[in-house]
Design a protein around this motif. Structure first.
Motif, PDB file in Angstrom:
ATOM      1  N   MET A 151       0.825  -1.201   0.000  1.00 25.36           N
ATOM      2  CA  MET A 151       0.000   0.000   0.000  1.00 25.36           C
ATOM      3  C   MET A 151       0.863   1.256   0.000  1.00 25.36           C
ATOM      4  O   MET A 151       0.537   2.254  -0.655  1.00 25.36           O
ATOM      5  CB  MET A 151      -0.922  -0.009   1.224  1.00 25.36           C
ATOM      6  CG  MET A 151      -1.918  -1.165   1.244  1.00 25.36           C
ATOM      7  SD  MET A 151      -2.941  -1.220  -0.244  1.00 25.36           S
ATOM      8  CE  MET A 151      -3.844   0.317  -0.087  1.00 25.36           C
ATOM      9  N   ALA A 152       1.967   1.211   0.726  1.00 24.66           N
ATOM     10  CA  ALA A 152       2.885   2.350   0.703  1.00 24.66           C
ATOM     11  C   ALA A 152       3.475   2.542  -0.693  1.00 24.66           C
ATOM     12  O   ALA A 152       3.643   3.681  -1.166  1.00 24.66           O
ATOM     13  CB  ALA A 152       3.996   2.149   1.730  1.00 24.66           C
ATOM     14  N   ALA A 205      -4.861   0.748 -12.794  1.00 22.37           N
ATOM     15  CA  ALA A 205      -3.907  -0.244 -13.288  1.00 22.37           C
ATOM     16  C   ALA A 205      -2.886  -0.608 -12.215  1.00 22.37           C
ATOM     17  O   ALA A 205      -2.555  -1.789 -12.020  1.00 22.37           O
ATOM     18  CB  ALA A 205      -3.208   0.284 -14.538  1.00 22.37           C
ATOM     19  N   GLN A 206      -2.396   0.388 -11.488  1.00 19.46           N
ATOM     20  CA  GLN A 206      -1.435   0.111 -10.421  1.00 19.46           C
ATOM     21  C   GLN A 206      -2.071  -0.690  -9.291  1.00 19.46           C
ATOM     22  O   GLN A 206      -1.463  -1.626  -8.745  1.00 19.46           O
ATOM     23  CB  GLN A 206      -0.877   1.433  -9.886  1.00 19.46           C
ATOM     24  CG  GLN A 206      -0.053   2.214 -10.901  1.00 19.46           C
ATOM     25  CD  GLN A 206       0.339   3.576 -10.385  1.00 19.46           C
ATOM     26  OE1 GLN A 206       0.021   3.942  -9.260  1.00 19.46           O
ATOM     27  NE2 GLN A 206       1.019   4.359 -11.223  1.00 19.46           N
ATOM     28  N   GLU A 211       3.970   5.428  -5.654  1.00 20.43           N
ATOM     29  CA  GLU A 211       3.864   5.374  -7.109  1.00 20.43           C
ATOM     30  C   GLU A 211       2.873   6.414  -7.622  1.00 20.43           C
ATOM     31  O   GLU A 211       3.081   7.029  -8.681  1.00 20.43           O
ATOM     32  CB  GLU A 211       3.420   3.972  -7.534  1.00 20.43           C
ATOM     33  CG  GLU A 211       3.287   3.776  -9.028  1.00 20.43           C
ATOM     34  CD  GLU A 211       4.609   3.892  -9.764  1.00 20.43           C
ATOM     35  OE1 GLU A 211       4.581   4.166 -10.974  1.00 20.43           O
ATOM     36  OE2 GLU A 211       5.667   3.709  -9.116  1.00 20.43           O
ATOM     37  N   SER A 212       1.789   6.648  -6.859  1.00 22.83           N
ATOM     38  CA  SER A 212       0.826   7.676  -7.258  1.00 22.83           C
ATOM     39  C   SER A 212       1.462   9.056  -7.233  1.00 22.83           C
ATOM     40  O   SER A 212       1.239   9.881  -8.150  1.00 22.83           O
ATOM     41  CB  SER A 212      -0.390   7.635  -6.331  1.00 22.83           C
ATOM     42  OG  SER A 212      -1.039   6.374  -6.406  1.00 22.83           O
ATOM     43  N   THR A 248       3.547  13.580 -10.217  1.00 24.41           N
ATOM     44  CA  THR A 248       4.651  14.514 -10.472  1.00 24.41           C
ATOM     45  C   THR A 248       5.106  14.440 -11.924  1.00 24.41           C
ATOM     46  O   THR A 248       5.325  15.472 -12.590  1.00 24.41           O
ATOM     47  CB  THR A 248       5.829  14.198  -9.530  1.00 24.41           C
ATOM     48  OG1 THR A 248       5.384  14.270  -8.173  1.00 24.41           O
ATOM     49  CG2 THR A 248       6.963  15.173  -9.742  1.00 24.41           C
ATOM     50  N   GLY A 249       5.242  13.199 -12.441  1.00 26.62           N
ATOM     51  CA  GLY A 249       5.639  13.055 -13.844  1.00 26.62           C
ATOM     52  C   GLY A 249       4.608  13.606 -14.805  1.00 26.62           C
ATOM     53  O   GLY A 249       4.955  14.256 -15.820  1.00 26.62           O
TER      54      GLY A 249
END
Length: 472
Positions: A23-24, A174-175, A29-30, A35-36
């Motif tokens: 979960m972390a 998706a993640q 990743e979010s 940011t990207g």
């Protein structure tokens, strides 16, 4: 994690430890994705913003600006083609005539370094408490020679952030699906991995009274420390059971003769109740009872000395030169009653060893008992203490009949008594000495005395502890 019956579950604990990092990872990743996406959105909008500034510059070079800008041109400059309610701003400023169109507050900073007829440059600006992203450039006026026009086009950041959020919302499902799939695979992996313990569990379940080592044949590497700890426990249990069986066998062996004698004398007194017979039987019963009492005490002492539960960590620093004289004073009256001259020889300075006071007293008592019993009346028994670089030595020497050289090596065996000895004994005294010496990592040496008797030497290693005997 607990099962319904309140027990801890290794499977649930492993899954919980894995779920939290997963979960972390989804959260991190979010953040990285957002940011990207924001960086990408800024890059696209910056290119569009620079293109808008160039478009206005081209329009000014072709058509010029003789009066106020038309409503159609103003609409085109402020129009948001993507329909995201993005607010656009612009300004056209003449070097000679001032503001020609747009907002007078939209001015590039002085240190931006705009070049004439060069590429647009991007910068940030605050307008009406709003942060804007702007592109500015300078061109030559085609209507008035020597005049220059500063063109600035700006927009709010709302559309940039909205695009980044859209990309994030598209990537999160998706993640999340990927992490859920990983979690399911881990769950199955943990479940299948724990099944490797089933053969070991079944093998242990088939045991009844077998305390043999588990071994490493079908044991996973991760639980080898556990099984080896269990093997150590089994070894201690085997030692304790063997000690118990040996004690029972020794007790049966040593107490059989006195008990049989007691029965014989009781039956003799019953069959012939004359005072003389009863008195003689009682004397024999007393002697046999004392022998049985001494034998049982010696057996218990030997069992304690052989016990695997002995804690070497309880040893303290003991001064033999002080302990031995104190213990000898307790045996003087007994030595006088036996007609034995009991003496001591030792240095005035301390002789330190690592040891346990109680068991050392038991060791010395057995050595003195052995000498008082077998040396005979009008003999001398000398207890000595000495030390050198190799360690300390406790010796007990008598000038009695001694032990033939052929039997010196067997001294210390359980129940061994020198053939031809007329004194009663259990054959356990020197065996107890041997075991207590081993507990102290000491060696026992049996040699002929200087005057023909027996000399027993206990060689202790150098002291290692720092806590002195009697210290708090």
């Amino acid at each position: 994690m607990l099962e319904p019956d309140g027990r801890q579950s290794l499977r649930r604990r492993l899954l919980a430890f894995l779920l939290v990092p997963l979960m972390a990872m989804l959260f991190i990743e979010s953040l990285i994705t957002y940011t990207g996406a924001l960086v990408y959105s800024n890059s696209v909008h910056d290119r569009d913003l620079a293109g808008s500034a160039e478009t206005v510059a081209q329009m000014m070079q072709k058509e010029g600006l003789d009066g106020p800008i038309s409503e159609q041109a103003r609409f085109l400059l402020q129009y948001d083609p993507e329909g995201h309610n993005n607010i656009n701003y612009f300004s056209i400023v003449s070097q000679r005539h001032g503001l020609l169109a747009g907002s007078d507050k939209l001015t590039p900073p002085s240190g931006l370094g705009l070049s004439i007829n060069g590429e647009p440059k991007l910068f940030d600006i605050m307008l009406d408490r709003r942060r804007l992203r702007a592109a500015g450039m300078i061109i030559d006026s085609i209507h008035e020679e020597g005049d220059q026009l500063t063109i600035t086009v700006a927009e709010t950041l709302r559309d940039r952030r909205q695009r980044a959020k859209e990309i994030l919302l598209l990537s999160i499902p998706a993640q999340a699906l990927l992490i859920a799939a990983v979690f399911v695979l881990v769950w199955f992996g943990v479940r299948i991995g724990l099944r490797q313990l089933d053969p070991l569990t079944a093998r242990l379940a088939r045991r009844e009274h077998d305390l043999a080592p588990i071994g490493d044949a079908d044991v996973p590497v991760e639980i080898l420390p556990l099984t080896r700890t269990i093997d150590g426990l089994f070894a201690r249990l085997r030692g304790m059971l063997a000690l118990q069986e040996r004690f029972i066998a020794d007790a049966a062996h040593q107490l059989r003769t006195p008990l049989a004698g007691l029965r014989v004398h009781v039956e003799r007194a019953q069959s012939d109740p004359t005072p003389e017979t009863v008195k003689d039987a009682l004397q024999h019963i007393l002697r046999l009872t004392q022998r049985a009492t001494r034998t049982s005490g010696q057996l218990l002492a030997l069992t304690r000395a052989q016990s695997p539960d002995h804690d070497d960590g309880a040893h303290a620093l003991i001064d033999l030169a002080r302990l031995v004289p104190d213990l000898l004073t307790l045996r003087v009256h007994e030595a006088l009653a036996a007609g034995v001259d009991l003496g001591y020889e030792g240095p005035p300075q301390p002789v330190w060893i690592d040891g346990d006071r109680t068991t050392l007293q038991e060791l010395l008592d057995n050595l003195i008992d052995n000498s008082l019993r077998y040396a005979g009346r009008r003999s001398e028994v000398t207890v000595g203490v000495s030390s050198d670089a190799k360690g300390a030595m406790l010796s007990v020497e008598d000038n009695g009949p001694g032990v033939p050289a052929a039997f010196l090596a067997r001294l210390g065996e359980r129940f061994f008594r020198v053939p031809g000895s007329n004194e009663e004994g259990t054959g356990l005294g020197l065996a107890i000495v041997q075991r207590i010496a081993e507990r102290h990592h000491a060696r026992v040496r049996y040699v002929a005395g200087s005057e023909g008797g027996l000399r027993v030497e206990i060689l202790f290693p150098p002291a290692r502890t720092t806590k002195k005997d009697g210290d708090a």
